[in-house]
Design a protein around this motif. Structure first.
Motif, mmCIF file in Angstrom:
data_model
loop_
_atom_site.group_PDB
_atom_site.id
_atom_site.type_symbol
_atom_site.label_atom_id
_atom_site.label_comp_id
_atom_site.label_asym_id
_atom_site.label_seq_id
_atom_site.Cartn_x
_atom_site.Cartn_y
_atom_site.Cartn_z
ATOM 1 N N GLN A 1 0.829 -1.208 0.000
ATOM 2 C CA GLN A 1 0.000 0.000 0.000
ATOM 3 C C GLN A 1 0.859 1.252 0.000
ATOM 4 O O GLN A 1 0.556 2.234 -0.705
ATOM 5 N N GLN A 2 1.941 1.240 0.773
ATOM 6 C CA GLN A 2 2.839 2.393 0.780
ATOM 7 C C GLN A 2 3.526 2.563 -0.567
ATOM 8 O O GLN A 2 3.725 3.684 -1.045
ATOM 9 N N VAL A 3 3.878 1.452 -1.192
ATOM 10 C CA VAL A 3 4.480 1.505 -2.522
ATOM 11 C C VAL A 3 3.514 2.152 -3.516
ATOM 12 O O VAL A 3 3.927 2.968 -4.358
ATOM 13 N N ARG A 4 2.240 1.814 -3.429
ATOM 14 C CA ARG A 4 1.258 2.447 -4.320
ATOM 15 C C ARG A 4 1.225 3.956 -4.096
ATOM 16 O O ARG A 4 1.141 4.736 -5.055
ATOM 17 N N ARG A 5 1.289 4.381 -2.850
ATOM 18 C CA ARG A 5 1.320 5.825 -2.567
ATOM 19 C C ARG A 5 2.551 6.464 -3.199
ATOM 20 O O ARG A 5 2.474 7.545 -3.791
ATOM 21 N N ASP A 6 3.688 5.804 -3.062
ATOM 22 C CA ASP A 6 4.921 6.344 -3.653
ATOM 23 C C ASP A 6 4.771 6.505 -5.161
ATOM 24 O O ASP A 6 5.137 7.548 -5.725
ATOM 25 N N ALA B 1 -6.945 9.001 -5.179
ATOM 26 C CA ALA B 1 -6.155 7.763 -5.189
ATOM 27 C C ALA B 1 -5.469 7.526 -3.850
ATOM 28 O O ALA B 1 -5.418 6.384 -3.357
ATOM 29 N N LEU B 2 -4.940 8.575 -3.240
ATOM 30 C CA LEU B 2 -4.266 8.428 -1.955
ATOM 31 C C LEU B 2 -5.259 8.089 -0.849
ATOM 32 O O LEU B 2 -4.933 7.342 0.082
ATOM 33 N N THR B 3 -6.469 8.610 -0.957
ATOM 34 C CA THR B 3 -7.509 8.286 0.024
ATOM 35 C C THR B 3 -7.812 6.792 0.002
ATOM 36 O O THR B 3 -8.096 6.182 1.037
#
Length: 281
Positions: free
Chosen positions: A12-17, A270-272
Motif C-alpha cells: 500500500q505504501q508503494v502504491r502511494r509512492d 487515489a491516496l484516500t
C-alpha cells in the motif's frame, strides 16, 4: 519473515509512492507500476537473497532484471524501502540530474539497478546471460526477471526463450505481467498472442500460473513454488495475472493509465484509497 499484513502494508505504501512520484512531475507510468506492486514487494521483502551493499558483480546473491523498464516507479519505491538508497530520493523522480530517470539507467550508479531498460524485448537476453555466468562461476543463486505481456510481441524475446530452454538455463525465473493491456489498447486488439502458457511450454519452459497476481499470499506462494522448480533442467516462467492500475478504482480495467499522471484531484482520491502505512517521503 514478514507477515501477510506487513506485506500488504508495504504494498500500500508503494502504491502511494508511485502515485506521488508520477504526479509530482506530471510524467511516468502508473498503470503497470500499480499492477506489479505486490510482485515487487514479495520479491524484495521475502523471496530474493540479496545485499544492499550493492555491487555490479552480484556474486553469491540473487539478481533481478526489470525488462519493461517504464514501470520504474514501483522498482524505485521498493528498492528505496528495501534499503538500497534513501526513501527521500524518490522526490527526485524524473527531474534533471536525478539518479531516478523515467527508465532505469546505469550511468547514474543507482544502487540496485544492473541494466538500462525500457527498450522492450532485451531483458530476457540479459537475464539469461547473467544466469549462465552464475553457472560458470559455480554460483548457486538465482536470476529473476520481469516482462510485460505486450513486450512479448518483440521477436528477440522468443529467440531468448528458445535459447534458455535449449541450453537448460534452469537457474532462471522469468515472470510475465499478464495484465492484457498495453499503451494502445488491449494486447488482443494490438497483436493477439494466443495462449502464453502453451507457447512457453512448447519452447521447453516449466510454466506456472498465478491467477491472483494482486494478492500477496498468492504471489508469495507462486514465487516459492517457482524456486522449488529450479535446477531441474528447465527455465521457469511465471504467468502473473494482474490488473493494471490496481488499488485505484478509476485507473483499473482500462489501458488509459499506462503512461498518464493523475491531476491534483485524482491524486487526492487515489491516496484516500491507499492510506499511509510506513510514512511518505
Amino acid at each position: 519473515m514478514p507477515t501477510t499484513q506487513q506485506l500488504q502494508d508495504f504494498t500500500q505504501q508503494v502504491r502511494r509512492d508511485i502515485l506521488r512520484m508520477v504526479h509530482a512531475v506530471n510524467s511516468g507510468h502508473p498503470g503497470g507500476s500499480l499492477g506489479c506492486a505486490e510482485f515487487f514487494t514479495c520479491l524484495y521483502q521475502e523471496i530474493m537473497d540479496y545485499s544492499t551493499d550493492f555491487n555490479m558483480d552480484g556474486k553469491n546473491e540473487d539478481l533481478f532484471f526489470l525488462s519493461n523498464g517504464h514501470i520504474s516507479p514501483v522498482y524505485y519505491s521498493v528498492l528505496s524501502r528495501s534499503g538500497f538508497f534513501p526513501v527521500e530520493e524518490l522526490a527526485t523522480f524524473r527531474k534533471l540530474d536525478s539518479r531516478l530517470q523515467g527508465h532505469p539507467t546505469t550511468h547514474e550508479h543507482l544502487p540496485g539497478i544492473r541494466i538500462a531498460s525500457g527498450s522492450l524485448g532485451q531483458g530476457m537476453s540479459v537475464a539469461i546471460g547473467a544466469a549462465e555466468a552464475k553457472k560458470l562461476n559455480e554460483d548457486a543463486k538465482l536470476v529473476f526477471s520481469l516482462h510485460g505481456d505486450g513486450e512479448l510481441q518483440e521477436g528477440q524475446v522468443w529467440e531468448a526463450v528458445m535459447y534458455a530452454a535449449a541450453k537448460k538455463v534452469d537457474n532462471l525465473i522469468s515472470t510475465i505481467d499478464v495484465n492484457e493491456k498495453q499503451i494502445d489498447g488491449t494486447t488482443d486488439d494490438v497483436l493477439a498472442m494466443g495462449s502464453l502458457k502453451a507457447k512457453f511450454e512448447a519452447f521447453g519452459w516449466d510454466v506456472l500460473e498465478v491467477k491472483e497476481g494482486n494478492d500477496v499470499t498468492a504471489v508469495l506462494e507462486g514465487l516459492q513454488e517457482a524456486k522449488s522448480r529450479t535446477g531441474k533442467g528447465k527455465p521457469v516462467c511465471i504467468l502473473l495475472y494482474t490488473e493494471m492500475g490496481n488499488g485505484v478504482d478509476f485507473m483499473m480495467h482500462t489501458h488509459a493509465w499506462h503512461g498518464k499522471a493523475p491531476n491534483d484531484e485524482q491524486l487526492e482520491s487515489a491516496l484516500t484509497q491507499n492510506p499511509v502505512t510506513l510514512g511518505d517521503y
